[in-house]
Write a protein that holds these residues in place. Structure first.
Motif, PDB file in Angstrom:
ATOM      1  N   MET A  95      34.298  30.759  42.366  1.00 24.29           N
ATOM      2  CA  MET A  95      33.466  30.149  43.398  1.00 24.29           C
ATOM      3  C   MET A  95      32.034  30.680  43.350  1.00 24.29           C
ATOM      4  SD  MET A  95      36.092  30.080  46.628  1.00 24.29           S
ATOM      5  CE  MET A  95      34.906  29.323  47.711  1.00 24.29           C
ATOM      6  N   LEU A  96      31.883  31.985  43.129  1.00 23.81           N
ATOM      7  CA  LEU A  96      30.543  32.552  43.057  1.00 23.81           C
ATOM      8  C   LEU A  96      29.771  32.017  41.856  1.00 23.81           C
ATOM      9  CD1 LEU A  96      31.409  36.177  44.152  1.00 23.81           C
ATOM     10  CD2 LEU A  96      29.805  34.649  45.318  1.00 23.81           C
ATOM     11  N   LEU A  97      30.487  31.705  40.780  1.00 23.89           N
ATOM     12  CA  LEU A  97      29.832  31.096  39.621  1.00 23.89           C
ATOM     13  C   LEU A  97      29.452  29.654  39.904  1.00 23.89           C
ATOM     14  CD1 LEU A  97      28.940  31.101  36.644  1.00 23.89           C
ATOM     15  CD2 LEU A  97      31.287  30.425  36.054  1.00 23.89           C
ATOM     16  N   HIS A  98      30.424  28.868  40.336  1.00 25.70           N
ATOM     17  CA  HIS A  98      30.189  27.425  40.461  1.00 25.70           C
ATOM     18  C   HIS A  98      29.334  27.046  41.665  1.00 25.70           C
ATOM     19  CE1 HIS A  98      32.679  26.774  37.083  1.00 25.70           C
ATOM     20  NE2 HIS A  98      33.835  26.965  37.676  1.00 25.70           N
ATOM     21  N   HIS A  99      29.447  27.807  42.757  1.00 29.79           N
ATOM     22  CA  HIS A  99      28.700  27.461  43.974  1.00 29.79           C
ATOM     23  C   HIS A  99      27.498  28.357  44.211  1.00 29.79           C
ATOM     24  CE1 HIS A  99      31.849  24.662  44.964  1.00 29.79           C
ATOM     25  NE2 HIS A  99      32.760  25.609  45.021  1.00 29.79           N
ATOM     26  N   GLY A 100      27.484  29.536  43.570  1.00 30.06           N
ATOM     27  CA  GLY A 100      26.370  30.438  43.781  1.00 30.06           C
ATOM     28  C   GLY A 100      25.567  30.755  42.538  1.00 30.06           C
ATOM     29  N   GLY A 101      26.045  30.285  41.371  1.00 27.85           N
ATOM     30  CA  GLY A 101      25.354  30.566  40.126  1.00 27.85           C
ATOM     31  C   GLY A 101      25.378  32.040  39.752  1.00 27.85           C
ATOM     32  N   LEU A 102      26.416  32.769  40.190  1.00 30.01           N
ATOM     33  CA  LEU A 102      26.470  34.215  39.993  1.00 30.01           C
ATOM     34  C   LEU A 102      27.633  34.613  39.100  1.00 30.01           C
ATOM     35  CD1 LEU A 102      25.893  35.339  43.698  1.00 30.01           C
ATOM     36  CD2 LEU A 102      24.200  35.290  41.853  1.00 30.01           C
ATOM     37  N   VAL A 103      27.324  35.367  38.061  1.00 28.64           N
ATOM     38  CA  VAL A 103      28.355  35.985  37.226  1.00 28.64           C
ATOM     39  C   VAL A 103      28.617  37.368  37.815  1.00 28.64           C
ATOM     40  CG1 VAL A 103      28.923  36.880  34.948  1.00 28.64           C
ATOM     41  CG2 VAL A 103      27.670  34.717  35.164  1.00 28.64           C
ATOM     42  N   VAL A 104      29.848  37.595  38.274  1.00 27.46           N
ATOM     43  CA  VAL A 104      30.159  38.864  38.928  1.00 27.46           C
ATOM     44  C   VAL A 104      31.418  39.469  38.335  1.00 27.46           C
ATOM     45  CG1 VAL A 104      29.106  38.020  41.055  1.00 27.46           C
ATOM     46  CG2 VAL A 104      31.600  37.904  40.789  1.00 27.46           C
ATOM     47  N   GLU A 105      31.543  40.784  38.496  1.00 30.46           N
ATOM     48  CA  GLU A 105      32.780  41.445  38.106  1.00 30.46           C
ATOM     49  C   GLU A 105      33.805  41.283  39.236  1.00 30.46           C
ATOM     50  OE1 GLU A 105      32.370  46.048  38.506  1.00 30.46           O
ATOM     51  OE2 GLU A 105      30.443  45.277  37.803  1.00 30.46           O
ATOM     52  N   PRO A 106      35.076  41.514  38.952  1.00 32.56           N
ATOM     53  CA  PRO A 106      36.106  41.254  39.964  1.00 32.56           C
ATOM     54  C   PRO A 106      35.877  41.970  41.291  1.00 32.56           C
ATOM     55  CG  PRO A 106      37.136  41.496  37.816  1.00 32.56           C
ATOM     56  CD  PRO A 106      35.692  41.842  37.632  1.00 32.56           C
ATOM     57  N   SER A 107      35.432  43.214  41.251  1.00 32.42           N
ATOM     58  CA  SER A 107      35.227  43.954  42.506  1.00 32.42           C
ATOM     59  C   SER A 107      34.219  43.261  43.417  1.00 32.42           C
ATOM     60  CB  SER A 107      34.748  45.378  42.198  1.00 32.42           C
ATOM     61  OG  SER A 107      35.692  46.079  41.429  1.00 32.42           O
ATOM     62  N   ALA A 108      33.261  42.580  42.823  1.00 34.92           N
ATOM     63  CA  ALA A 108      32.219  41.918  43.599  1.00 34.92           C
ATOM     64  C   ALA A 108      32.705  40.655  44.283  1.00 34.92           C
ATOM     65  CB  ALA A 108      31.025  41.598  42.695  1.00 34.92           C
ATOM     66  N   ALA A 109      33.864  40.165  43.890  1.00 36.77           N
ATOM     67  CA  ALA A 109      34.414  38.943  44.478  1.00 36.77           C
ATOM     68  C   ALA A 109      35.423  39.232  45.580  1.00 36.77           C
ATOM     69  CB  ALA A 109      35.075  38.094  43.390  1.00 36.77           C
ATOM     70  N   LEU A 110      35.635  40.500  45.906  1.00 37.66           N
ATOM     71  CA  LEU A 110      36.656  40.839  46.897  1.00 37.66           C
ATOM     72  C   LEU A 110      36.351  40.243  48.270  1.00 37.66           C
ATOM     73  CD1 LEU A 110      37.345  44.549  45.908  1.00 37.66           C
ATOM     74  CD2 LEU A 110      38.923  42.636  45.673  1.00 37.66           C
TER      75      LEU A 110
END
Length: 322
Positions: A268-283
């Motif tokens: 969701m952070l990639l597709h809706h926020g344009g953000l590549v994040v590591e798993p901890s950042a998606a908690l």
């Protein structure tokens, strides 16, 4: 806030020691996420800096104070992000930095530690094994051991995120914080409870690495035999008693989320926020997905705390159902 090891005046002073490249990170409402999550979501983006995580705030404080007192060597254990940050902060101050990490840590993080000039020692086993080895090196060589979350500099550096949050507008109702060793959770939580006590502080861990959450719920240290999560940055087994004591004073809740929700949050952070994040950042996003009713109609801030991810693994996770 009274009772924790942290001090709000010291946190304000810490902000003056930190390279501005780590400060005043973007905070913005991400409206594209909101239809899927059912609440107002603001992102505090801690990845737009040279080490791509919030850890530089704490290591800047550590390295500044070490250099001020003439110390020239330091060692830490790291799952990857702290090591990068300490290497970056130490390099600019002429410190000899050694990082101990697990051989199973993401290769991208290990490569970056080396590229930043630190000496890297790898150990078999997990992060807690690396922590034991770092302590051994510090004793043997007589050098400073940086223990993330135990050392106040790491907590109070991370706490400067909290200062930026409470100074922001519009106000928000809750902040979601990834919970690993506890530096960010106790630091940000301290500031929120001191300066904006009406804001709910919610810590989030993977169900596969629940030690600190179990400890918070039981109000005593609970260790686990192993961890099983893609969120390597928060995969500890052995909570630090003093850190738990602080967390008990500042956290309103601690929740566990499933691996599938973490992956969905990254997607969701990639597709809706344009953000590549590591798993901890998606908690944080994972927690909203699993508790939509709890957050419905509220304004929630989630701290996106790191983007150091193995590219191949990231494509496997995020591309699985793209």
């Amino acid at each position: 806030m009274q009772g924790t090891r942290l001090d709000t005046a010291r946190i304000r002073a810490a902000r003056r020691l930190i390279d501005p490249v780590f400060l005043d990170t973007p905070l913005y409402r991400c409206e594209a996420l909101e239809p899927a999550l059912g609440c107002s979501v603001s992102i505090k983006l801690e990845t737009a800096n040279p080490v791509r995580s919030f850890k530089g705030r704490g290591t800047e404080v550590v390295a500044s104070l070490l250099a001020e007192h003439g110390r020239r060597a330091v060692v830490c254990a790291s799952a990857g992000n702290l090591g990068q940050a300490l290497a970056w902060s130490g390099r600019s101050r002429g410190l000899d930095v050694t990082v101990v990490a697990s051989r199973s840590a993401p290769v991208a993080k290990l490569d970056r530690i080396r590229a930043l000039g630190a000496r890297l020692e790898l150990v078999d086993g997990d992060f807690d094994r690396a922590r034991e080895r770092a302590a051994d090196l510090a004793r043997h060589d007589g050098i400073r051991l940086v223990e993330d979350s135990l050392d106040l500099e790491t907590c109070e550096g991370a706490a400067t995120i909290g200062l930026e949050l409470v100074e922001s507008t519009p106000p928000f109702d809750a902040v979601l914080i990834a919970l690993g060793g506890g530096a960010m959770a106790t630091g940000v939580g301290h500031v929120i409870k001191a300066l904006a006590p009406g804001v709910e502080v919610i810590c989030v861990q993977p169900v596969g690495a629940p030690a600190m959450t179990y400890s918070w719920r039981e109000r005593r240290v609970i260790t686990t035999e192993s961890t099983d999560t893609i969120a390597d940055g928060v995969a500890g087994r052995c909570p630090i008693p003093a850190v738990l004591d602080d967390l008990l004073l500042v956290a309103d809740d601690a929740v566990l989320v499933r691996e599938a929700s973490i992956v969905a949050g990254m997607r969701m952070l990639l597709h809706h926020g344009g953000l590549v994040v590591e798993p901890s950042a998606a908690l944080g996003v994972a927690a909203i997905q699993e508790n939509r009713d709890r957050f419905a109609g509220r304004h929630v801030v989630t701290i996106v705390c790191g983007s150091n991810v193995d590219v191949d693994a990231y494509h496997r996770w995020v591309g699985a159902t793209s």
